[in-house]
Design an enzyme around this catalytic site. Structure first.
Site, short mmCIF file in Angstrom:
data_model
loop_
_atom_site.label_atom_id
_atom_site.label_comp_id
_atom_site.label_asym_id
_atom_site.label_seq_id
_atom_site.Cartn_x
_atom_site.Cartn_y
_atom_site.Cartn_z
N ARG A 160 0.83 -1.22 0.00
CA ARG A 160 0.00 0.00 0.00
C ARG A 160 0.86 1.27 0.00
O ARG A 160 0.54 2.25 0.66
CB ARG A 160 -0.94 0.03 1.22
CG ARG A 160 -1.97 -1.06 1.25
CD ARG A 160 -3.00 -0.90 0.13
NE ARG A 160 -4.11 -1.82 0.29
CZ ARG A 160 -4.10 -3.09 -0.10
NH1 ARG A 160 -3.03 -3.61 -0.69
NH2 ARG A 160 -5.17 -3.85 0.08
N SER A 235 -10.51 -0.68 2.97
CA SER A 235 -9.80 -0.81 4.26
C SER A 235 -9.39 0.57 4.75
O SER A 235 -8.69 1.29 4.03
CB SER A 235 -8.55 -1.66 4.09
OG SER A 235 -8.87 -2.93 3.61
N GLU A 331 -4.84 4.04 6.39
CA GLU A 331 -4.42 3.78 5.00
C GLU A 331 -5.02 4.81 4.04
O GLU A 331 -4.43 5.17 3.03
CB GLU A 331 -4.87 2.36 4.62
CG GLU A 331 -4.15 1.77 3.44
CD GLU A 331 -4.85 2.10 2.15
OE1 GLU A 331 -4.19 2.59 1.24
OE2 GLU A 331 -6.07 1.88 2.06
#
Ligand code: EPU
Length: 336
Positions: A160, A235, A331
């Site tokens: 990520r 997420s 995130e």
């Protein structure tokens, strides 16, 4: 190119947060973008709006990157290199590749967002990351208006993460991404538990790209809320990486804690498990909450403000730190 005034961004971010853009422009070509940059450089970029949490009205010129187009760069008997422009929808591109029997993106079906943002956070799901197929990223440098090509290696991809979130953050606007896809002898990634179970339930032993894509779509639909129906950004946190020493302490108190070994000294823990154990799963807090089927996803029940979601995220972070001694990193890009 027309600049619009006082535009609601509710339909431009998958969290469905209703903040306004003082000024808003849609960009359909590289030429338009270069012209705009010759007049104004301090832009607020928005593409698919699938990985951001807006918390207030945007003062800067909101620039919606809508550059479309898919083209074939190179091809031989085994592989094809395809370039997709930043404004193409990610999932539609994946479906196009699957329909043409080009392999490599099928596990990444149904991820929200557009092509232009896929390299920034190196989107990933079910054992595959987009870095596995990207050959190059073409981006416009804001300062000089020049096009720059980043090779896969230059993108510094990680979990990520990429150069676009770090060294060159806010310095480039992604124009296109190229992918190397297989035309035959595809490498299938079906070992991820949920995919195996889904294929087995349909009695599929030698799946096609389409069958894998369909399996991923079915799994995602069963766990992840559709942003069109329930605002969310996938997420919300990254899965944390902890030391073996901390893990050995935790497993005594929490014997069922899941983990994935990533090196001799570190393990990755599913944040969704931690959040569920801490009692947040399916809980509603005012206008927002924690999704009932996947605790890593925060949802907007309709009228949540970005601040409310940030408060909920902080509450979760505090609880996880106090309960497990683990810091959860957000995130999603929180715009404050
Ligand atoms: N789990 C729970 N409770 C939950 C959710 C998860 O206990 O509410 C535990 C279970 O043990 C499960 C494990 O967590 O086996 C892993 O869950 P899942 O397969 O749903 O994956 P994840 O680690 O929670 C990551 C990605 C997702 C991606 C899936 C599938 C991150 C931050 N998230 O989630 O990506 O779709 O794997 O590969 O790495 C996204 O980034 O927006 C995203 C949705």
């Amino acid at each position: 190119m027309t600049i619009l005034e006082n535009i609601s961004l509710k339909n431009y971010n998958t969290f469905g947060i209703d903040v306004n853009a003082k000024r808003f422009i849609t960009i359909n070509s590289v030429d338009d973008l270069q012209q705009l940059l010759s007049e104004e450089k301090d832009l607020f970029l928005i593409s698919g709006g699938s990985n951001m949490l807006l918390t207030k009205d945007i003062e800067k010129l909101v620039t919606h990157i809508n550059i479309k187009g898919i083209s074939i760069e190179n091809e031989d008997d085994n592989f094809i290199e395809v370039t997709a422009n930043a404004g193409e929808n990610w999932h539609e591109f994946v479906l196009w590749s699957v329909e043409n029997n080009y392999g490599g993106l099928e596990n990444l079906s149904l991820i929200p967002g557009n092509i232009g943002t896929c390299p920034i956070q190196n989107i990933g799901a079910y054992g595959v990351e987009v870095k596995d197929t990207i050959t190059k990223v073409i981006a416009l440098e804001i300062e000089t208006s020049e096009l720059h090509t980043f090779s896969n290696q230059e993108c510094n991809f990680d979990y990520r993460n990429s150069i676009f979130k770090n060294e060159v953050k806010d310095q480039f606007i992604i124009i296109s991404v190229s992918f190397k896809l297989s035309k035959k002898n595809h490498t299938f990634h079906t070992s991820y538990g949920a995919i195996e179970t889904e294929l087995a339930s349909k009695n599929i032993k030698n799946p096609t790209l389409k069958e894998i894509s369909d399996a991923v779509i079915a799994i995602r639909k069963s766990k992840l809320p559709d942003p069109k129906k329930l605002g969310n950004s996938g997420s919300f946190f990254k899965n944390p990486v902890i030391s073996v020493a901390l893990f050995e302490k935790l497993i005594v108190e929490f014997p069922t804690i899941p983990s994935y070994k990533i090196s001799e000294t570190e393990l990755k823990i599913p944040a969704g498990w931690l959040i569920e154990q801490a009692g947040f799963k399916g809980k509603r807090f005012g206008n927002c909450g924690v999704h009932e089927k996947q605790a890593l996803v925060l949802v907007n029940y309709g009228n949540a403000s970005g601040e409310e979601i940030v408060e909920l995220a902080q509450k979760i972070q505090e609880t996880i730190l106090n309960t497990f001694g683990i810091s959860l990193e957000i995130e999603v890009n929180v715009v404050t």
